[in-house]
Write a protein that holds these residues in place. Structure first.
Motif, PDB file in Angstrom:
ATOM      1  N   TYR A  25       0.834  -1.205   0.000  1.00 29.68           N
ATOM      2  CA  TYR A  25       0.000   0.000   0.000  1.00 29.68           C
ATOM      3  C   TYR A  25       0.868   1.256   0.000  1.00 29.68           C
ATOM      4  O   TYR A  25       0.664   2.177  -0.802  1.00 29.68           O
ATOM      5  CB  TYR A  25      -0.919  -0.022   1.223  1.00 29.68           C
ATOM      6  CG  TYR A  25      -1.705   1.252   1.428  1.00 29.68           C
ATOM      7  CD1 TYR A  25      -2.787   1.571   0.605  1.00 29.68           C
ATOM      8  CD2 TYR A  25      -1.357   2.137   2.439  1.00 29.68           C
ATOM      9  CE1 TYR A  25      -3.495   2.744   0.793  1.00 29.68           C
ATOM     10  CE2 TYR A  25      -2.067   3.309   2.635  1.00 29.68           C
ATOM     11  CZ  TYR A  25      -3.138   3.612   1.807  1.00 29.68           C
ATOM     12  OH  TYR A  25      -3.835   4.774   1.992  1.00 29.68           O
ATOM     13  N   GLU A  26       1.851   1.294   0.908  1.00 32.99           N
ATOM     14  CA  GLU A  26       2.731   2.465   0.980  1.00 32.99           C
ATOM     15  C   GLU A  26       3.569   2.596  -0.289  1.00 32.99           C
ATOM     16  O   GLU A  26       3.805   3.698  -0.783  1.00 32.99           O
ATOM     17  CB  GLU A  26       3.651   2.357   2.206  1.00 32.99           C
ATOM     18  CG  GLU A  26       2.919   2.444   3.535  1.00 32.99           C
ATOM     19  CD  GLU A  26       2.217   3.775   3.726  1.00 32.99           C
ATOM     20  OE1 GLU A  26       2.692   4.784   3.153  1.00 32.99           O
ATOM     21  OE2 GLU A  26       1.200   3.808   4.434  1.00 32.99           O
ATOM     22  N   LYS A  29       1.364   4.017  -3.070  1.00 29.58           N
ATOM     23  CA  LYS A  29       1.153   5.454  -2.862  1.00 29.58           C
ATOM     24  C   LYS A  29       2.393   6.250  -3.244  1.00 29.58           C
ATOM     25  O   LYS A  29       2.297   7.303  -3.883  1.00 29.58           O
ATOM     26  CB  LYS A  29       0.805   5.725  -1.393  1.00 29.58           C
ATOM     27  CG  LYS A  29      -0.630   5.402  -1.007  1.00 29.58           C
ATOM     28  CD  LYS A  29      -0.889   5.757   0.443  1.00 29.58           C
ATOM     29  CE  LYS A  29      -0.663   7.241   0.705  1.00 29.58           C
ATOM     30  NZ  LYS A  29      -0.928   7.597   2.124  1.00 29.58           N
ATOM     31  N   ALA A  30       3.562   5.745  -2.852  1.00 31.34           N
ATOM     32  CA  ALA A  30       4.807   6.456  -3.140  1.00 31.34           C
ATOM     33  C   ALA A  30       5.065   6.528  -4.644  1.00 31.34           C
ATOM     34  O   ALA A  30       5.470   7.571  -5.171  1.00 31.34           O
ATOM     35  CB  ALA A  30       5.975   5.773  -2.436  1.00 31.34           C
ATOM     36  N   ILE A  32       2.835   6.295  -7.156  1.00 32.25           N
ATOM     37  CA  ILE A  32       1.860   7.173  -7.807  1.00 32.25           C
ATOM     38  C   ILE A  32       2.166   8.632  -7.492  1.00 32.25           C
ATOM     39  O   ILE A  32       2.103   9.506  -8.364  1.00 32.25           O
ATOM     40  CB  ILE A  32       0.431   6.804  -7.361  1.00 32.25           C
ATOM     41  CG1 ILE A  32       0.071   5.405  -7.879  1.00 32.25           C
ATOM     42  CG2 ILE A  32      -0.576   7.833  -7.865  1.00 32.25           C
ATOM     43  CD1 ILE A  32      -1.248   4.879  -7.356  1.00 32.25           C
ATOM     44  N   GLY A  33       2.531   8.911  -6.238  1.00 30.52           N
ATOM     45  CA  GLY A  33       2.874  10.284  -5.866  1.00 30.52           C
ATOM     46  C   GLY A  33       4.094  10.792  -6.604  1.00 30.52           C
ATOM     47  O   GLY A  33       4.122  11.929  -7.077  1.00 30.52           O
TER      48      GLY A  33
END
Length: 280
Positions: A25-26, A29-30, A32-33
């Protein structure tokens, strides 16, 4: 519950029972960010791109991220191919002395043929030297001298000019000379390459010479790395046979080392004081 991405059992995508672990999950997110930030920088903040991102931001996911990664990889491959094309052409012209129009004389050893255009393009200082700028006291002509460099060091410098690559297993003394030359002749790319190579190799046995070179070339990055090593191995460095000669040549650096050691001692003492009071 097994992660539907990294688990060995993650072979079938089955709604709605899918679960994702915290690391995945992290990581998602990283990624995509990071790619969203990269996209914003590429778009230069245009109004249309901001509107487009606002409208489509909610639909972006790992599939979009993967597509962007593939595009980045394709761009990288294209860039590498172009760089190789240019590097091979320039390197071939230099190694085979194709239409060379100037000879560079080192301090020791035979001269090395080169191309004025390459020298002028790589260094603003060389551009002025070759144009006969009186400020640099080197008129344009068929040859000029770099007496501070040996033949091997000059060869490494010219090789970098033509290929953009710092050769592997370059002796430390040559890296020192190249860093000083990069500072003197204003070649930032070579400067960064030398700083990175030297900083990675700093240790107590060579830290004093590294500190001297960092001071001579005004390299704050290398200077900081060398000072940290001196402080970490202070007794070994200060009581080494080389330190006396270093102190004679570099009084200013010795003052800095002394002050840094005292600051470290004061900081250590201050950090221990509350613990002693609490114990009492």
């Amino acid at each position: 519950m097994d992660c539907c991405i990294c688990s060995p059992m993650a072979t079938v995508y089955r709604l709605p029972r899918n679960a994702i672990c915290a690391p995945c999950y992290e990581g998602a997110k990283a990624i995509i960010g990071f790619l969203s930030k990269d996209e914003q920088e590429d778009d230069h903040g245009s109004v249309n791109s901001r509107v487009s991102r606002k409208l489509n931001g909610s639909t972006k996911g790992m599939r979009d991220a993967w597509e962007q990664v593939k595009e980045m990889r394709d761009r990288e491959d294209d860039t590498n191919q172009r760089a190789a094309f240019l590097e091979q052409g320039f390197a071939l012209a230099w190694k085979e002395e194709i239409h060379t129009d100037i000879v560079v004389q080192p301090g020791t050893g035979p001269p090395i043929p080169a191309h004025k255009a390459i020298l002028a393009a790589r260094s603003e200082v060389f551009r002025h030297m070759l144009s006969g700028d009186s400020q640099f006291k080197a008129a344009a002509g068929e040859s000029f001298s770099l007496p501070e460099l040996s033949h091997d060091e000059l060869s490494l410098l010219l090789s970098f000019f033509y290929t953009g690559v710092l050769q592997q297993k370059v002796p430390e003394r040559h890296l020192h000379a190249l860093l000083v030359a990069a500072d003197k002749y204003d070649v930032p790319f070579l400067r960064r390459a030398c700083e990175a190579r030297l900083a990675a190799a700093v240790e107590p046995r060579n830290v004093l010479r590294t500190l001297e070179v960092a001071d001579l070339s005004s390299s704050e990055v290398l200077r900081e790395r060398a000072m940290d090593t001196v402080l970490e191995h202070a007794e070994q460095v200060v009581f080494s046979p080389e330190y006396e000669g270093f102190a004679v040549r570099n009084a200013g650096l010795c003052v800095e080392i002394t002050r840094a050691l005292l600051d470290k001692q004061v900081s250590t003492t201050s950090a221990k004081a509350p613990c002693i009071q609490d114990h009492v």
